[in-house]
Design an enzyme around this catalytic site. Structure first.
Site, PDB file in Angstrom:
ATOM      1  N   ARG A  73      44.805  -6.086 -18.714  1.00  0.00           N
ATOM      2  CA  ARG A  73      44.444  -7.436 -19.177  1.00  0.00           C
ATOM      3  C   ARG A  73      44.243  -7.465 -20.689  1.00  0.00           C
ATOM      4  O   ARG A  73      44.599  -8.448 -21.346  1.00  0.00           O
ATOM      5  CB  ARG A  73      43.188  -7.919 -18.448  1.00  0.00           C
ATOM      6  N   VAL A 106      36.924 -14.504 -21.430  1.00  0.00           N
ATOM      7  CA  VAL A 106      36.597 -13.246 -22.094  1.00  0.00           C
ATOM      8  C   VAL A 106      37.657 -12.878 -23.136  1.00  0.00           C
ATOM      9  O   VAL A 106      37.500 -11.896 -23.858  1.00  0.00           O
ATOM     10  CB  VAL A 106      36.419 -12.096 -21.075  1.00  0.00           C
ATOM     11  N   HIS A 122      30.663 -15.145 -20.449  1.00  0.00           N
ATOM     12  CA  HIS A 122      31.059 -14.023 -19.595  1.00  0.00           C
ATOM     13  C   HIS A 122      31.466 -12.781 -20.378  1.00  0.00           C
ATOM     14  O   HIS A 122      32.099 -11.881 -19.831  1.00  0.00           O
ATOM     15  CB  HIS A 122      32.174 -14.464 -18.631  1.00  0.00           C
ATOM     16  N   CYS A 156      30.507   7.572 -22.858  1.00  0.00           N
ATOM     17  CA  CYS A 156      29.620   7.069 -23.900  1.00  0.00           C
ATOM     18  C   CYS A 156      29.272   8.207 -24.854  1.00  0.00           C
ATOM     19  O   CYS A 156      28.853   9.282 -24.418  1.00  0.00           O
ATOM     20  CB  CYS A 156      28.351   6.520 -23.261  1.00  0.00           C
TER      21      CYS A 156
HETATM   22  P1  OAD Z   1      39.728 -20.837 -12.560  1.00  0.00           P
HETATM   23  O1  OAD Z   1      40.950 -20.026 -12.328  1.00  0.00           O
HETATM   24  O2  OAD Z   1      38.730 -20.923 -11.490  1.00  0.00           O
HETATM   25  O3  OAD Z   1      40.171 -22.322 -12.918  1.00  0.00           O
HETATM   26  C1  OAD Z   1      41.157 -22.585 -13.876  1.00  0.00           C
HETATM   27  C2  OAD Z   1      41.293 -24.075 -14.018  1.00  0.00           C
HETATM   28  O4  OAD Z   1      42.227 -24.339 -15.058  1.00  0.00           O
HETATM   29  C3  OAD Z   1      41.827 -24.779 -12.756  1.00  0.00           C
HETATM   30  O5  OAD Z   1      40.989 -25.892 -12.464  1.00  0.00           O
HETATM   31  C4  OAD Z   1      43.223 -25.249 -13.156  1.00  0.00           C
HETATM   32  O6  OAD Z   1      43.600 -26.474 -12.573  1.00  0.00           O
HETATM   33  C5  OAD Z   1      43.054 -25.413 -14.657  1.00  0.00           C
HETATM   34  N1  OAD Z   1      44.282 -25.325 -15.451  1.00  0.00           N
HETATM   35  C6  OAD Z   1      45.412 -24.613 -15.205  1.00  0.00           C
HETATM   36  N2  OAD Z   1      46.304 -24.757 -16.203  1.00  0.00           N
HETATM   37  C7  OAD Z   1      45.720 -25.595 -17.113  1.00  0.00           C
HETATM   38  C8  OAD Z   1      46.137 -26.128 -18.367  1.00  0.00           C
HETATM   39  N3  OAD Z   1      47.318 -25.829 -18.910  1.00  0.00           N
HETATM   40  N4  OAD Z   1      45.279 -26.953 -19.028  1.00  0.00           N
HETATM   41  C9  OAD Z   1      44.072 -27.256 -18.498  1.00  0.00           C
HETATM   42  N5  OAD Z   1      43.639 -26.778 -17.317  1.00  0.00           N
HETATM   43  C10 OAD Z   1      44.440 -25.954 -16.635  1.00  0.00           C
HETATM   44  O7  OAD Z   1      39.098 -20.327 -13.949  1.00  0.00           O
HETATM   45  P2  OAD Z   1      37.609 -20.548 -14.491  1.00  0.00           P
HETATM   46  O8  OAD Z   1      37.095 -21.888 -14.089  1.00  0.00           O
HETATM   47  O9  OAD Z   1      37.615 -20.212 -15.923  1.00  0.00           O
HETATM   48  O10 OAD Z   1      34.418 -15.090 -14.152  1.00  0.00           O
HETATM   49  O11 OAD Z   1      36.841 -19.429 -13.691  1.00  0.00           O
HETATM   50  C11 OAD Z   1      35.485 -19.211 -13.934  1.00  0.00           C
HETATM   51  C12 OAD Z   1      35.155 -17.755 -13.801  1.00  0.00           C
HETATM   52  O12 OAD Z   1      35.653 -17.239 -12.558  1.00  0.00           O
HETATM   53  C13 OAD Z   1      35.829 -16.857 -14.819  1.00  0.00           C
HETATM   54  O13 OAD Z   1      35.157 -16.844 -16.068  1.00  0.00           O
HETATM   55  C14 OAD Z   1      35.769 -15.529 -14.148  1.00  0.00           C
HETATM   56  C15 OAD Z   1      36.194 -15.916 -12.766  1.00  0.00           C
HETATM   57  O14 OAD Z   1      35.723 -15.094 -11.743  1.00  0.00           O
HETATM   58  C16 OAD Z   1      34.104 -13.860 -14.568  1.00  0.00           C
HETATM   59  O15 OAD Z   1      34.946 -13.059 -14.888  1.00  0.00           O
HETATM   60  C17 OAD Z   1      32.647 -13.583 -14.575  1.00  0.00           C
HETATM   61 ZN    ZN Z   2      25.323   5.634 -22.990  1.00  0.00          ZN
END
Ligand code: OAD
Ligand code: ZN
Length: 259
Positions: A73, A106, A122, A156
């Site tokens: 990633r 991230v 995050h 580490c």
């Molecule tokens: P999601 O994958 O849950 O949601 C992505 C959103 O982006 C969806 O609602 C899509 O419809 C929308 N989308 C896709 N393409 C787009 C575009 N071109 N313009 C605008 N919107 C678009 O991702 P997050 O909501 O960021 O957590 O997920 C939240 C957290 O879940 C992440 O930060 C991660 C994950 O587990 C951690 O890593 C702690």
């Molecule tokens: Zn350490």
């Protein structure tokens, strides 16, 4: 309302904002070529199991697997560049009294686009830290300088524990202070612009509700309805890279007129 009318209205509200908060999720980086988490076809969680890759237990069980996934990633993030959505958001800073980006992402694309006030709820995938937090949370480690970085997680330099990415995994707390500041800003915001998040992950997903309950306006940009859409006063049902440059251009014109 047509899209043009929605863009116009969004720009009017944003141009009048004294305290704007922008909550972003993976969707804002989609047009930079980075996958989201929950999109059915190419979302990361459609292809990989969060429980096997994004928990402290998973890292303990198979550190090389988890480290390798993050290396993969990180390579994608290095190859990616900010898209017109990140750039438009960075340009907003010069037009308004207060713009704070609260991101669940991230990657470092908001930073690279030039936004300066960013709360990374995050963490940051390009940063690494000691798994044991031996010198306090977080104990940051410069991975490039360690000899064994190519062979699974390095050690580490202070305590010999494994090094891990400085991101929030399932079951972990958000970085100290980040959520408190974001919640405070959400409470005070007159407008919250929510871009590219499904609103499925707490506590980040609660922030637009904080603004809404406090009387602020929620504007959403997402081609698909989300958990936030119900409280959005305005929903721009298009990709962020299409909507945001137009919205920001209209804000610039409105602010310019008033100057
Ligand atoms: P999601 O994958 O849950 O949601 C992505 C959103 O982006 C969806 O609602 C899509 O419809 C929308 N989308 C896709 N393409 C787009 C575009 N071109 N313009 C605008 N919107 C678009 O991702 P997050 O909501 O960021 O957590 O997920 C939240 C957290 O879940 C992440 O930060 C991660 C994950 O587990 C951690 O890593 C702690
Ligand atoms: Zn350490």
């Amino acid at each position: 309302m047509t899209l043009t009318e929605k863009i116009r209205l969004a720009a009017e509200w944003i141009a009048a904002s004294q305290r704007l908060v922008v909550l972003t999720g993976a969707g804002v980086s989609r047009e930079s070529g980075l996958p989201t988490f929950r999109d059915a076809l190419d979302g990361l969680w459609a292809r990989y199991s969060p429980l096997q890759l994004a928990t402290p237990e998973a890292f303990v069980a198979d550190p090389a697997l988890v480290w390798g996934w993050y290396e993969h990633r990180r390579a994608a993030v290095r190859r990616a560049a900010p898209n017109p959505a990140h750039i438009a958001l960075a340009e907003l800073e010069a037009l308004l009294p207060q713009v704070v980006i609260v991101t669940q992402n991230v990657d470092d694309l908001h930073q690279r686009a030039g936004s300066r006030d960013i709360i990374a709820l995050h963490g940051a995938i390009m940063r690494s830290k000691c798994f044991a937090a031996c010198r306090g949370e977080p104990t940051l480690v410069e991975v490039e300088e360690l000899p064994d970085a190519a062979e699974g997680p390095p050690r580490c330099p202070f305590c010999g524990s494994r090094v891990r990415p400085d991101v929030v995994w399932f079951g972990e707390n958000l970085p100290a202070g980040a959520l408190q500041r974001a919640a405070q800003l959400a409470e005070e915001a007159d407008v919250m612009l929510v871009v590219g998040t499904s609103g499925a992950v707490q506590p980040a997903a609660s922030l637009p509700f904080v603004t809404y309950r406090a009387g602020g306006q929620v504007i959403e940009i997402n081609p698909v309805a989300s958990e936030i859409t119900a409280i959005a006063a305005l929903w721009l049902e298009v990709p962020a890279g299409e909507a945001l440059p137009s919205v920001v251009e209209a804000v610039r014109a409105l602010r310019g007129e008033g100057a």
